[in-house]
Design a protein around this motif. Structure first.
Motif, PDB file in Angstrom:
ATOM      1  N   GLN A 141       0.175 106.703  59.714  1.00 12.94           N
ATOM      2  CA  GLN A 141       1.045 107.094  60.771  1.00 12.94           C
ATOM      3  C   GLN A 141       1.016 108.911  60.889  1.00 12.94           C
ATOM      4  OE1 GLN A 141       3.196 104.638  63.363  1.00 12.94           O
ATOM      5  NE2 GLN A 141       2.222 102.899  62.322  1.00 12.94           N
ATOM      6  N   ARG A 142       0.303 109.059  62.302  1.00 13.23           N
ATOM      7  CA  ARG A 142       1.645 110.975  61.944  1.00 13.23           C
ATOM      8  C   ARG A 142       2.835 110.788  61.865  1.00 13.23           C
ATOM      9  NH1 ARG A 142      -2.008 115.170  62.463  1.00 13.23           N
ATOM     10  NH2 ARG A 142      -0.243 116.054  63.726  1.00 13.23           N
ATOM     11  N   ILE A 143       3.516 111.735  61.130  1.00  9.18           N
ATOM     12  CA  ILE A 143       5.099 112.214  61.200  1.00  9.18           C
ATOM     13  C   ILE A 143       4.545 113.389  63.040  1.00  9.18           C
ATOM     14  CG2 ILE A 143       6.617 113.431  60.510  1.00  9.18           C
ATOM     15  CD1 ILE A 143       5.803 112.974  58.070  1.00  9.18           C
ATOM     16  N   GLU A 144       6.036 113.135  64.109  1.00  9.57           N
ATOM     17  CA  GLU A 144       5.675 113.403  64.583  1.00  9.57           C
ATOM     18  C   GLU A 144       7.025 114.590  64.620  1.00  9.57           C
ATOM     19  OE1 GLU A 144       6.759 110.753  68.226  1.00  9.57           O
ATOM     20  OE2 GLU A 144       5.821 108.682  67.034  1.00  9.57           O
ATOM     21  N   PRO A 145       6.637 116.032  64.394  1.00  5.63           N
ATOM     22  CA  PRO A 145       7.518 117.237  63.962  1.00  5.63           C
ATOM     23  C   PRO A 145       8.245 117.503  65.420  1.00  5.63           C
ATOM     24  CG  PRO A 145       4.940 118.004  64.461  1.00  5.63           C
ATOM     25  CD  PRO A 145       5.254 116.092  64.775  1.00  5.63           C
ATOM     26  N   MET A 198      40.397 110.559  49.511  1.00  2.00           N
ATOM     27  CA  MET A 198      39.825 112.141  50.634  1.00  2.00           C
ATOM     28  C   MET A 198      39.418 111.711  51.232  1.00  2.00           C
ATOM     29  SD  MET A 198      38.228 114.694  47.528  1.00  2.00           S
ATOM     30  CE  MET A 198      36.665 114.330  47.005  1.00  2.00           C
ATOM     31  N   ALA A 199      39.264 112.758  52.845  1.00  2.00           N
ATOM     32  CA  ALA A 199      38.330 113.171  53.523  1.00  2.00           C
ATOM     33  C   ALA A 199      37.181 113.968  53.382  1.00  2.00           C
ATOM     34  CB  ALA A 199      39.033 113.353  55.218  1.00  2.00           C
ATOM     35  N   VAL A 200      36.030 113.569  53.943  1.00  5.22           N
ATOM     36  CA  VAL A 200      34.860 114.390  52.598  1.00  5.22           C
ATOM     37  C   VAL A 200      33.575 114.853  54.604  1.00  5.22           C
ATOM     38  CG1 VAL A 200      32.566 114.507  51.574  1.00  5.22           C
ATOM     39  CG2 VAL A 200      34.969 113.004  50.700  1.00  5.22           C
ATOM     40  N   VAL A 201      33.475 116.311  54.126  1.00  6.96           N
ATOM     41  CA  VAL A 201      32.510 116.551  55.124  1.00  6.96           C
ATOM     42  C   VAL A 201      31.470 116.696  54.646  1.00  6.96           C
ATOM     43  CG1 VAL A 201      32.218 117.846  57.391  1.00  6.96           C
ATOM     44  CG2 VAL A 201      33.867 117.666  56.903  1.00  6.96           C
ATOM     45  N   LEU A 202      30.515 115.967  55.372  1.00  8.37           N
ATOM     46  CA  LEU A 202      29.027 116.353  53.965  1.00  8.37           C
ATOM     47  C   LEU A 202      27.876 117.410  55.184  1.00  8.37           C
ATOM     48  CD1 LEU A 202      27.205 115.712  51.362  1.00  8.37           C
ATOM     49  CD2 LEU A 202      26.880 113.587  52.337  1.00  8.37           C
ATOM     50  N   ILE A 203      27.877 118.743  54.798  1.00  8.15           N
ATOM     51  CA  ILE A 203      27.006 119.449  55.866  1.00  8.15           C
ATOM     52  C   ILE A 203      25.999 118.570  55.233  1.00  8.15           C
ATOM     53  CG2 ILE A 203      26.031 121.548  56.553  1.00  8.15           C
ATOM     54  CD1 ILE A 203      29.494 121.651  56.161  1.00  8.15           C
ATOM     55  N   THR A 204      24.782 118.773  55.570  1.00  9.48           N
ATOM     56  CA  THR A 204      23.024 117.971  55.392  1.00  9.48           C
ATOM     57  C   THR A 204      22.191 118.531  56.326  1.00  9.48           C
ATOM     58  OG1 THR A 204      22.178 116.396  53.933  1.00  9.48           O
ATOM     59  CG2 THR A 204      23.355 115.868  55.480  1.00  9.48           C
ATOM     60  N   HIS A 205      20.661 118.288  56.061  1.00  9.34           N
ATOM     61  CA  HIS A 205      19.561 117.935  56.619  1.00  9.34           C
ATOM     62  C   HIS A 205      18.875 116.778  56.930  1.00  9.34           C
ATOM     63  CE1 HIS A 205      19.548 123.031  55.609  1.00  9.34           C
ATOM     64  NE2 HIS A 205      19.366 122.352  57.272  1.00  9.34           N
ATOM     65  N   ASP A 206      19.619 116.116  55.896  1.00  9.04           N
ATOM     66  CA  ASP A 206      19.227 114.480  55.509  1.00  9.04           C
ATOM     67  C   ASP A 206      19.389 113.030  56.353  1.00  9.04           C
ATOM     68  OD1 ASP A 206      17.837 112.868  54.297  1.00  9.04           O
ATOM     69  OD2 ASP A 206      17.408 113.462  52.337  1.00  9.04           O
ATOM     70  N   LEU A 207      18.982 112.750  56.800  1.00 12.61           N
ATOM     71  CA  LEU A 207      19.618 111.676  57.891  1.00 12.61           C
ATOM     72  C   LEU A 207      20.240 110.546  56.748  1.00 12.61           C
ATOM     73  CD1 LEU A 207      18.330 112.320  61.485  1.00 12.61           C
ATOM     74  CD2 LEU A 207      20.804 112.003  61.004  1.00 12.61           C
ATOM     75  N   GLY A 208      18.999 110.635  55.462  1.00 13.68           N
ATOM     76  CA  GLY A 208      19.266 109.625  54.561  1.00 13.68           C
ATOM     77  C   GLY A 208      20.094 109.747  53.917  1.00 13.68           C
ATOM     78  N   VAL A 209      20.432 110.342  54.051  1.00 15.94           N
ATOM     79  CA  VAL A 209      21.251 110.676  53.122  1.00 15.94           C
ATOM     80  C   VAL A 209      22.711 110.822  53.651  1.00 15.94           C
ATOM     81  CG1 VAL A 209      23.604 112.329  52.387  1.00 15.94           C
ATOM     82  CG2 VAL A 209      20.981 112.815  51.577  1.00 15.94           C
ATOM     83  N   VAL A 210      22.629 110.903  54.959  1.00 18.00           N
ATOM     84  CA  VAL A 210      24.051 110.662  56.190  1.00 18.00           C
ATOM     85  C   VAL A 210      24.573 109.076  56.168  1.00 18.00           C
ATOM     86  CG1 VAL A 210      24.495 110.336  58.719  1.00 18.00           C
ATOM     87  CG2 VAL A 210      24.403 112.800  57.311  1.00 18.00           C
ATOM     88  N   ALA A 211      22.975 108.531  57.375  1.00 12.06           N
ATOM     89  CA  ALA A 211      22.778 107.106  56.674  1.00 12.06           C
ATOM     90  C   ALA A 211      23.242 105.834  55.479  1.00 12.06           C
ATOM     91  CB  ALA A 211      21.453 106.299  56.897  1.00 12.06           C
ATOM     92  N   HIS A 215      20.405 111.680  71.951  1.00 10.15           N
ATOM     93  CA  HIS A 215      19.850 112.600  72.715  1.00 10.15           C
ATOM     94  C   HIS A 215      18.544 112.943  71.856  1.00 10.15           C
ATOM     95  CE1 HIS A 215      19.356 117.038  72.502  1.00 10.15           C
ATOM     96  NE2 HIS A 215      21.163 117.136  73.351  1.00 10.15           N
ATOM     97  N   PRO A 216      18.138 113.322  73.054  1.00 13.17           N
ATOM     98  CA  PRO A 216      16.608 113.563  72.295  1.00 13.17           C
ATOM     99  C   PRO A 216      15.774 114.437  70.465  1.00 13.17           C
ATOM    100  CG  PRO A 216      16.032 114.434  75.098  1.00 13.17           C
ATOM    101  CD  PRO A 216      17.578 113.880  74.221  1.00 13.17           C
ATOM    102  N   TYR A 217      16.727 115.425  70.528  1.00 10.17           N
ATOM    103  CA  TYR A 217      17.043 115.939  69.588  1.00 10.17           C
ATOM    104  C   TYR A 217      17.301 115.011  68.020  1.00 10.17           C
ATOM    105  CZ  TYR A 217      17.728 119.523  65.972  1.00 10.17           C
ATOM    106  OH  TYR A 217      18.185 120.018  64.399  1.00 10.17           O
ATOM    107  N   THR A 218      17.864 113.947  68.277  1.00  6.14           N
ATOM    108  CA  THR A 218      18.721 113.251  67.181  1.00  6.14           C
ATOM    109  C   THR A 218      17.343 112.438  67.323  1.00  6.14           C
ATOM    110  OG1 THR A 218      20.681 113.120  67.799  1.00  6.14           O
ATOM    111  CG2 THR A 218      20.257 111.837  66.448  1.00  6.14           C
ATOM    112  N   ARG A 219      16.483 111.886  67.758  1.00  6.09           N
ATOM    113  CA  ARG A 219      15.718 111.141  68.119  1.00  6.09           C
ATOM    114  C   ARG A 219      14.964 111.735  66.922  1.00  6.09           C
ATOM    115  NH1 ARG A 219      12.929 107.761  73.322  1.00  6.09           N
ATOM    116  NH2 ARG A 219      14.273 106.695  73.045  1.00  6.09           N
ATOM    117  N   GLY A 220      14.412 113.255  67.887  1.00  3.41           N
ATOM    118  CA  GLY A 220      13.200 114.003  67.250  1.00  3.41           C
ATOM    119  C   GLY A 220      13.442 113.952  65.676  1.00  3.41           C
ATOM    120  N   LEU A 221      14.684 114.750  65.371  1.00  5.27           N
ATOM    121  CA  LEU A 221      15.176 114.460  63.181  1.00  5.27           C
ATOM    122  C   LEU A 221      14.649 113.102  63.158  1.00  5.27           C
ATOM    123  CD1 LEU A 221      18.677 116.267  63.879  1.00  5.27           C
ATOM    124  CD2 LEU A 221      16.125 117.046  63.106  1.00  5.27           C
ATOM    125  N   LEU A 222      15.404 111.655  63.959  1.00  4.10           N
ATOM    126  CA  LEU A 222      14.595 110.324  62.975  1.00  4.10           C
ATOM    127  C   LEU A 222      13.248 110.366  62.975  1.00  4.10           C
ATOM    128  CD1 LEU A 222      18.035 108.385  65.025  1.00  4.10           C
ATOM    129  CD2 LEU A 222      17.445 108.881  62.085  1.00  4.10           C
TER     130      LEU A 222
END
Length: 329
Positions: free
Chosen positions: A273-277, A213-226, A255-262
């Motif tokens: 090192q400081r995390i960049e919010p 089956m196909a899956v759509v995984l909705i999450t806040h966690d880019l680590g999970v997506v990776a 995209h700058p937003y994706t870069r900011g999330l990472l």
């Protein structure tokens, strides 16, 4: 792989006292058969509303105002309520964010699994005794598939008798009861500890491989997506801002937003090192001007960005909603 779900220019609106909120504004996406699409973004970015729109579950004062939703060749926007009910749970299944509130505390797990089969499984035998036996057999099979021990006993228990991880597994079992073509997992690891999160995600990946089956995984966690997704779609303020193969997007965000999330993800290699919010707040979705919605928070913003930005090609199989693509390359 052929396309199973195709959404084009979807717009979902909510009429509020403050004005019209476009929670989903012009979203287009594809989900291919057998693949896993990760959908990421901050709370309020439109992730869940996009897929409740696909399921036909947007409640008043919300409505799907524009766009098309094709699933397996059928336009879901043109179907009646009865026809959509026949698809939900059978061909498309969705697990909600909080398993404790999504499960009915007054019904046993077995009763809740039986409801889905009675509503959607046309292969059940006609006789009452044979029907009950078939439902019980399938329920035990599904609970065993998601790793619930002693499934015959567990069918008679109520949701409060299970841990958070077990309730999430039960939600997945209920969703898989009719072997859907598409599973939408909305924050399936919410409120679970790290060990149980990993188990639930591995479970979804394993069942996806077994059932095709196909899956759509909705999450806040880019680590999970990776780790679990073939492609990723990044949403911000009701729009898709970047989309493409997971490895390519994470290694070289366009995209700058994706870069900011990472950049805001804690990593052992960056210890000390400081995390960049991402500075600032998500904009109010009432009466947004036609311009880049990330402009007020973007470190690369320029006056020329104060225009409506379409999705632009950003590499093989990739798109991004940014005029600074060359700089980000």
């Amino acid at each position: 792989m052929t396309v199973l779900l195709e959404v084009t220019s979807l717009r979902t609106e909510f009429a509020t006292r403050a004005g019209l909120v476009r929670a989903v504004d012009g979203v287009s996406l594809q989900v291919r058969r057998g693949e896993c699409l990760g959908v990421v973004g901050e709370s309020g970015s439109g992730k869940s509303v996009t897929f409740t729109s696909v399921m036909g579950l947007v409640r008043s004062p919300g409505k799907v105002a524009a766009g098309t939703i094709f699933f397996d060749g059928r336009d879901l926007c043109q179907l009646s309520s009865e026809e959509m009910r026949a698809i939900r749970g059978r061909d498309i299944a969705m697990t909600m964010q909080d398993a404790l509130t999504a499960l009915n505390p007054a019904l046993t797990v077995g009763e809740q699994m039986a409801e889905v089969m009675v509503a959607h499984d046309e292969t059940l035998p006609a006789g009452r005794a044979a029907r009950r036996s078939a439902i019980r057999e399938r329920s035990v099979e599904m609970l065993g598939l998601v790793g619930i021990p002693s499934p015959e006993t567990r069918l008679r228990q109520y949701p409060h008798e299970f841990s958070g991880g077990m309730r999430q597994r039960i939600m997945i079992a209920i969703a898989l009861t009719c072997r859907p073509k598409l599973l939408i997992a909305d924050e399936p690891t919410t409120a679970l500890d790290v060990t149980i999160q990993a188990q639930v995600l591995e479970l979804i990946t394993d069942i996806r491989a077994r059932l095709g089956m196909a899956v759509v995984l909705i999450t806040h966690d880019l680590g999970v997506v990776a780790e679990h997704c073939d492609r990723v779609m990044v949403m911000y303020a009701g729009q898709v801002v970047e989309e493409g193969p997971t490895a390519a997007v994470i290694e070289r965000p366009r995209h700058p937003y994706t870069r900011g999330l990472l950049a805001s993800i804690p990593r052992p290699a960056l210890r000390g090192q400081r995390i960049e919010p991402i500075m600032g707040q998500v904009p109010d979705l009432v009466g947004l001007p036609p311009q880049c919605r990330f402009h007020s928070r973007c470190p690369m913003a320029r006056p020329e960005c104060l225009v409506a930005v379409p999705m632009l090609p950003a590499g093989p199989g990739r798109q991004a909603r940014c005029l600074r693509l060359e700089d980000l390359a």
